[in-house]
Design a protein around this motif. Structure first.
Motif, mmCIF file in Angstrom:
data_model
loop_
_atom_site.group_PDB
_atom_site.id
_atom_site.type_symbol
_atom_site.label_atom_id
_atom_site.label_comp_id
_atom_site.label_asym_id
_atom_site.label_seq_id
_atom_site.Cartn_x
_atom_site.Cartn_y
_atom_site.Cartn_z
ATOM 1 N N SER A 166 0.811 -1.229 -0.075
ATOM 2 C CA SER A 166 -0.074 -0.079 -0.001
ATOM 3 C C SER A 166 0.693 1.327 -0.009
ATOM 4 N N GLY A 167 0.343 2.247 -0.663
ATOM 5 C CA GLY A 167 1.126 3.554 -0.601
ATOM 6 C C GLY A 167 0.694 4.449 0.329
ATOM 7 N N HIS A 168 1.551 5.227 1.075
ATOM 8 C CA HIS A 168 1.357 6.111 1.919
ATOM 9 C C HIS A 168 1.864 7.475 1.494
ATOM 10 N N THR A 169 1.148 8.490 1.152
ATOM 11 C CA THR A 169 1.235 9.815 0.446
ATOM 12 C C THR A 169 1.392 10.807 1.522
ATOM 13 N N GLY A 170 2.322 11.683 1.318
ATOM 14 C CA GLY A 170 2.417 12.887 2.239
ATOM 15 C C GLY A 170 3.101 14.077 1.594
ATOM 16 N N TYR A 171 2.738 15.418 2.013
ATOM 17 C CA TYR A 171 3.743 16.351 1.054
ATOM 18 C C TYR A 171 4.512 17.225 2.171
ATOM 19 N N THR A 172 5.795 17.623 1.601
ATOM 20 C CA THR A 172 6.580 18.397 2.261
ATOM 21 C C THR A 172 6.050 19.812 2.545
ATOM 22 N N LYS A 173 6.427 20.416 3.611
ATOM 23 C CA LYS A 173 6.068 21.810 3.747
ATOM 24 C C LYS A 173 5.909 22.780 2.513
ATOM 25 N N ASP A 174 6.649 22.548 1.670
ATOM 26 C CA ASP A 174 6.597 23.448 0.230
ATOM 27 C C ASP A 174 5.933 22.530 -0.841
ATOM 28 N N LYS A 175 5.294 21.713 -0.283
ATOM 29 C CA LYS A 175 4.118 20.808 -1.319
ATOM 30 C C LYS A 175 4.614 20.009 -2.371
ATOM 31 N N ARG A 176 6.092 19.578 -1.706
ATOM 32 C CA ARG A 176 6.389 18.399 -2.780
ATOM 33 C C ARG A 176 5.870 17.157 -2.352
ATOM 34 N N LYS A 177 5.317 16.370 -3.316
ATOM 35 C CA LYS A 177 4.662 15.072 -3.019
ATOM 36 C C LYS A 177 5.657 13.941 -2.905
ATOM 37 N N TYR A 178 5.412 12.802 -1.899
ATOM 38 C CA TYR A 178 6.167 11.879 -1.789
ATOM 39 C C TYR A 178 4.967 10.762 -1.517
ATOM 40 N N ALA A 179 4.954 9.517 -2.522
ATOM 41 C CA ALA A 179 4.318 8.543 -2.278
ATOM 42 C C ALA A 179 5.145 7.336 -1.915
ATOM 43 N N LEU A 180 5.019 6.905 -0.756
ATOM 44 C CA LEU A 180 5.927 5.793 -0.257
ATOM 45 C C LEU A 180 5.266 4.591 0.160
ATOM 46 N N ARG A 181 6.205 3.642 -0.285
ATOM 47 C CA ARG A 181 5.583 2.310 0.083
ATOM 48 C C ARG A 181 6.238 1.456 1.307
ATOM 49 N N GLN A 182 7.395 2.009 1.775
ATOM 50 C CA GLN A 182 8.050 1.260 2.779
ATOM 51 C C GLN A 182 8.049 2.452 3.969
ATOM 52 N N LEU A 183 8.976 3.306 3.745
ATOM 53 C CA LEU A 183 9.131 4.364 4.721
ATOM 54 C C LEU A 183 7.768 5.004 5.047
ATOM 55 N N PRO A 184 7.139 5.313 6.093
ATOM 56 C CA PRO A 184 6.044 6.018 6.824
ATOM 57 C C PRO A 184 6.042 7.493 5.869
ATOM 58 N N ALA A 185 4.636 7.831 5.822
ATOM 59 C CA ALA A 185 4.607 9.218 5.424
ATOM 60 C C ALA A 185 4.892 10.263 6.241
ATOM 61 N N GLY A 186 4.817 9.886 7.763
ATOM 62 C CA GLY A 186 5.009 10.568 8.807
ATOM 63 C C GLY A 186 6.515 11.037 9.215
ATOM 64 N N CYS A 187 7.231 10.510 8.047
ATOM 65 C CA CYS A 187 8.710 10.702 8.326
ATOM 66 C C CYS A 187 9.304 11.979 7.287
#
Length: 348
Positions: free
Chosen positions: A42-63
């Motif tokens: 499953s993919g976990h997606t998050g955005y940096t504070k300058d709104k760069r997108k990261y869709a991660l499958r192993q590292l948690p989006a919380g990091c």
């Protein structure tokens, strides 16, 4: 003890990664640890504070802000290549990643077995090898089972990360650190309680299961956060029943928008199926998980944030009706991938 468990109340893609990241950002504790249970299916997606997108499958989006410690406990399943690629992608500090010696490794053998199993066709599996890795682990080396199982302590590539994560988490908690367990997938996919077996994932996806996989005690938890979405989704194909199944075009029509709202899965890049909000399913999820915080994402599919101030808006009516039927208040509202609202305050 300061432990937050973040879980999904539907079929995944509710925005758990965004919420876990938000919890890390606004934590009152100076030291935060994010624990990633589950695997790469499953993919976990998050955005940096300058709104760069990261869709991660192993590292948690919380990091994604690269300022927390990351733990892969015994109840995690690791695709080594994906993990190393994501560490490189984020340029994550390697001295802040900790892996249990008992975490299981997903091998090419597991992926090949899943490809031959036709699970992708029959239940909408991503074919990431997690289910096969679970089977191999449970088989415990049985002579008549075709798959082998490897743990992290016997994977040379991960040797620099391996440590006793249970002991380390306990020490951090004793010093008042905040631990955030980032759950994977959603309650409706849970192997045991979800109610849709065999159209399910290979693990239990409840708060209690995530806590068990993390190697922590129920007495450690002070916060169970359940994340919901206004229109639940399931993955493409024969992935199982979906209440009130509709189309992305119909959702846009109801909103009075000509925007393309279509969503695609992070792992397989296939068009997601979409349905209407299923109160019965979510109430079942509430009964099993007993969250003290509810988050509702994808409210932009119904209206805009300023509609919260208009009691006659479709958005306000939806929220009031949903809360009444669930018998529980929704604490946070999400209208974009970047933020959540609470009591007229936005956390960015």
């Amino acid at each position: 003890m300061p432990v937050s468990v973040v879980v999904g109340g539907q079929f995944g893609s509710e925005g758990k990664g965004k919420v876990a990241l938000e919890l890390a950002r606004r934590s009152k504790e100076s030291h935060v640890i994010v624990v990633r249970v589950g695997g790469s299916n499953s993919g976990h997606t998050g955005y940096t504070k300058d709104k760069r997108k990261y869709a991660l499958r192993q590292l948690p989006a919380g990091c994604i802000d690269r300022n927390v410690d990351v733990v892969f406990p015994a109840g995690s399943y690791i695709d080594v290549n994906i993990l190393l690629e994501e560490i490189e992608l984020l340029q994550y500090p390697k001295d802040r990643i900790f892996i249990s010696p008992y975490a299981r490794i997903i091998s090419d053998e597991h992926k090949l077995w899943e490809a031959g199993s036709k699970l992708g066709r029959d239940i909408g599996s991503t074919g990431s090898g997690v289910g096969a890795a679970v089977l191999a682990s449970v088989a415990r080396g049985a002579q008549n089972f075709p798959l082998s199982s490897l743990d992290a302590q016997h994977c040379e590539t991960l040797s620099a990360f391996v440590c006793d994560t249970s002991e380390r988490l306990r020490k951090w908690l004793s010093k008042g650190s905040r631990v955030i367990i980032e759950g994977s997938q959603g309650f409706g996919l849970s192997l045991l309680e979800g109610g849709y077996w065999p159209k399910a994932t290979s693990r239990s996806t409840t708060a209690a299961a995530a806590l068990s996989e993390a190697g922590l005690s129920p007495l450690d938890v002070d916060e169970v956060v359940m994340v919901l979405r206004s229109y639940p989704i399931r993955v493409a194909g024969e992935s199982g029943p979906l209440f009130g199944e509709t189309t992305w075009e119909e959702i846009a029509r109801r909103k009075g928008s000509d925007l393309d709202l279509r969503e695609y899965t992070t792992v397989t890049k296939k068009l997601r199926r979409v349905g209407v909000f299923d109160v019965k399913q979510v109430k079942h999820a509430l009964d099993v998980n007993k969250p003290n915080i509810l988050v509702m994402n994808h409210l932009d599919y119904i209206g805009k944030s300023h509609d919260l101030d208009n009691t006659e808006s479709e958005l306000s009516k939806f929220i009031v009706k949903t809360q009444d039927m669930l018998g529980q208040s929704i604490n946070f509202f999400g209208f974009s991938p970047f933020d959540i609202f609470s009591a007229n305050k936005i956390f960015v």
